[in-house]
Enzyme design. Structure first.
Site, PDB file in Angstrom:
ATOM      1  N   HIS A  84      89.468-104.429  -7.377  1.00  0.00           N
ATOM      2  CA  HIS A  84      88.779-103.173  -7.713  1.00  0.00           C
ATOM      3  C   HIS A  84      89.796-102.235  -8.369  1.00  0.00           C
ATOM      4  O   HIS A  84      90.963-102.615  -8.577  1.00  0.00           O
ATOM      5  CB  HIS A  84      88.121-102.569  -6.471  1.00  0.00           C
ATOM      6  CG  HIS A  84      89.045-102.465  -5.286  1.00  0.00           C
ATOM      7  ND1 HIS A  84      90.120-101.614  -5.251  1.00  0.00           N
ATOM      8  CD2 HIS A  84      89.051-103.133  -4.096  1.00  0.00           C
ATOM      9  CE1 HIS A  84      90.748-101.731  -4.099  1.00  0.00           C
ATOM     10  NE2 HIS A  84      90.136-102.659  -3.384  1.00  0.00           N
ATOM     11  N   GLY A 109      91.463 -99.841  -7.275  1.00  0.00           N
ATOM     12  CA  GLY A 109      92.679 -99.624  -6.490  1.00  0.00           C
ATOM     13  C   GLY A 109      93.722-100.688  -6.823  1.00  0.00           C
ATOM     14  O   GLY A 109      94.891-100.378  -7.091  1.00  0.00           O
ATOM     15  N   HIS A 110      93.302-101.956  -6.843  1.00  0.00           N
ATOM     16  CA  HIS A 110      94.231-103.035  -7.220  1.00  0.00           C
ATOM     17  C   HIS A 110      94.733-102.816  -8.644  1.00  0.00           C
ATOM     18  O   HIS A 110      95.913-103.009  -8.940  1.00  0.00           O
ATOM     19  CB  HIS A 110      93.519-104.396  -7.188  1.00  0.00           C
ATOM     20  CG  HIS A 110      93.091-104.860  -5.834  1.00  0.00           C
ATOM     21  ND1 HIS A 110      91.776-104.971  -5.478  1.00  0.00           N
ATOM     22  CD2 HIS A 110      93.810-105.269  -4.759  1.00  0.00           C
ATOM     23  CE1 HIS A 110      91.693-105.437  -4.241  1.00  0.00           C
ATOM     24  NE2 HIS A 110      92.909-105.619  -3.781  1.00  0.00           N
ATOM     25  N   GLN A 125      96.089-115.129   7.949  1.00  0.00           N
ATOM     26  CA  GLN A 125      95.898-113.769   8.449  1.00  0.00           C
ATOM     27  C   GLN A 125      94.487-113.507   8.974  1.00  0.00           C
ATOM     28  O   GLN A 125      94.149-112.374   9.283  1.00  0.00           O
ATOM     29  CB  GLN A 125      96.304-112.743   7.390  1.00  0.00           C
ATOM     30  CG  GLN A 125      95.436-112.691   6.153  1.00  0.00           C
ATOM     31  CD  GLN A 125      96.079-111.834   5.061  1.00  0.00           C
ATOM     32  OE1 GLN A 125      97.039-112.246   4.412  1.00  0.00           O
ATOM     33  NE2 GLN A 125      95.558-110.631   4.866  1.00  0.00           N
ATOM     34  N   LYS A 170      96.171 -97.790   1.394  1.00  0.00           N
ATOM     35  CA  LYS A 170      94.919 -98.013   2.136  1.00  0.00           C
ATOM     36  C   LYS A 170      95.194 -98.873   3.381  1.00  0.00           C
ATOM     37  O   LYS A 170      94.657 -98.632   4.448  1.00  0.00           O
ATOM     38  CB  LYS A 170      93.909 -98.669   1.190  1.00  0.00           C
ATOM     39  CG  LYS A 170      92.875 -99.553   1.769  1.00  0.00           C
ATOM     40  CD  LYS A 170      91.734 -98.805   2.391  1.00  0.00           C
ATOM     41  CE  LYS A 170      90.617 -99.738   2.778  1.00  0.00           C
ATOM     42  NZ  LYS A 170      91.068-101.018   3.313  1.00  0.00           N
TER      43      LYS A 170
HETATM   44  O1  PAF Z   1      96.452-106.652   1.384  1.00  0.00           O
HETATM   45  C1  PAF Z   1      96.120-107.828   1.104  1.00  0.00           C
HETATM   46  O2  PAF Z   1      95.285-108.071   0.240  1.00  0.00           O
HETATM   47  C2  PAF Z   1      96.780-108.983   1.837  1.00  0.00           C
HETATM   48  O3  PAF Z   1      97.006-108.665   3.172  1.00  0.00           O
HETATM   49  C3  PAF Z   1      98.073-109.468   1.162  1.00  0.00           C
HETATM   50  C4  PAF Z   1      99.155-108.409   1.177  1.00  0.00           C
HETATM   51  C5  PAF Z   1      97.776-109.896  -0.269  1.00  0.00           C
HETATM   52  C6  PAF Z   1      98.620-110.698   1.910  1.00  0.00           C
HETATM   53  O4  PAF Z   1      97.697-111.740   1.926  1.00  0.00           O
END
Ligand code: PAF
Length: 282
Positions: free
Chosen positions: A32, A34-35, A59, A147
């Site tokens: 989006h 933000g990215h 994760q 964020k």
């Molecule tokens: O913020 C994220 O999108 C994820 O936690 C990251 C830093 C890409 C690690 O998978």
């Protein structure tokens, strides 16, 4: 776009050999604005910007949204190019983890508070994949959004503790016009849940108003934020906290630079947000 670690190293090494600096924007895709702001910032500060797109299984805990996490690689590639990325690295899970890893990076203590209370294995998965990306690429700078403030603080601490030769750059949160922080997971909100999602921003603003209005008691400020979250019938609040911005420790009396953080579930979406208040600059 490259999918293989060996191709990535070759591409980045080419840039570095000619004296170029390399910036990395790690993402899980479904990008989006933000990215895109992270990519644009990196492109302005480095000769080559690499965006990694990888939904990292490490994760996500059992029962979380790994399987349903939104994905759209073609659109992501266009957004990366438009924001100035030189290269997209989109590895498969097999490429990233050819064997189940038995090594992990843990930023102890910081990984167990706030988000860590609700997602106990989450941050070890994040730090492990980010450390791996740093090794695979060797960026001089890496860009993360505020964020995910706790994530940013943890990655900063990891880089400092391990003396990683990378500058970790934090970038401001992007918001919709009604204050909702941009997040790939906002797509989970139904049209009747979407207005309720502004409750995180409303809670944070109420907390900030309490601090700016003179409250120096963390219990009082947290209660103000929690009351706003509790008043939204569609939200299931998880936490409302005020911490020291650098250490993430909970102050006895509010002073210096603070961070207010909230988390709530709204329908299928688990949303987090935060805001800074600097008492030395009021
Ligand atoms: O913020 C994220 O999108 C994820 O936690 C990251 C830093 C890409 C690690 O998978």
């Amino acid at each position: 776009m490259v999918e293989r670690a060996s191709e990535l190293w070759a591409a980045v090494d080419g840039a570095r050999r000619h004296g170029g600096t390399v910036g990395l924007v790690p993402t899980m895709g479904y990008l989006h604005e933000g990215h895109q702001s992270l990519v644009a910032r990196s492109a302005g500060e480095n000769d080559l910007t690499v965006v990694s797109i990888f939904v990292n299984p490490l994760q996500f805990a059992e029962g979380e949204d790994y399987g349903t996490y939104p994905r759209d690689l073609d659109r992501d590639r266009e957004l990366c190019a438009a924001a100035g990325a030189g290269l997209v690295f989109a590895p498969s899970t097999e490429e990233m983890y050819p064997q189940a890893p038995i090594t992990s990076v843990a930023v102890e203590g910081l990984n167990a508070i706030l988000e860590g209370e609700f997602r106990p294995t989450h941050f070890d998965g994040v730090t492990t994949v980010v450390a791996k990306l740093f090794s695979m690429l060797g960026p001089g700078r890496a860009y993360f959004g505020e964020k995910d403030y706790q994530q940013l603080a943890i990655i900063r601490r990891m880089a400092a503790d391990l003396s990683l030769p990378v500058e970790v750059v934090g970038c401001p949160t992007f918001r919709e016009s009604d204050g909702l922080a941009m997040s790939s997971r906002n797509v989970y909100l139904s049209s009747d849940e979407r207005p309720a999602a502004t409750v995180l921003w409303r809670g944070l603003q109420a907390g900030r108003d309490a601090v700016v209005g003179g409250s120096r008691n963390p219990d009082e400020v947290e209660a103000v934020m929690a009351a706003v979250l509790a008043a939204e019938s569609k939200a299931a609040p998880e936490y409302a906290a005020v911490v020291d911005a650098a250490s993430l420790g909970r102050p006895v009396v509010l002073e210096g630079e603070l961070r207010l953080l909230v988390a709530a579930r709204i329908g299928r979406a688990r949303l987090i947000d935060n805001i800074g208040v600097d008492l030395d600059r009021l």
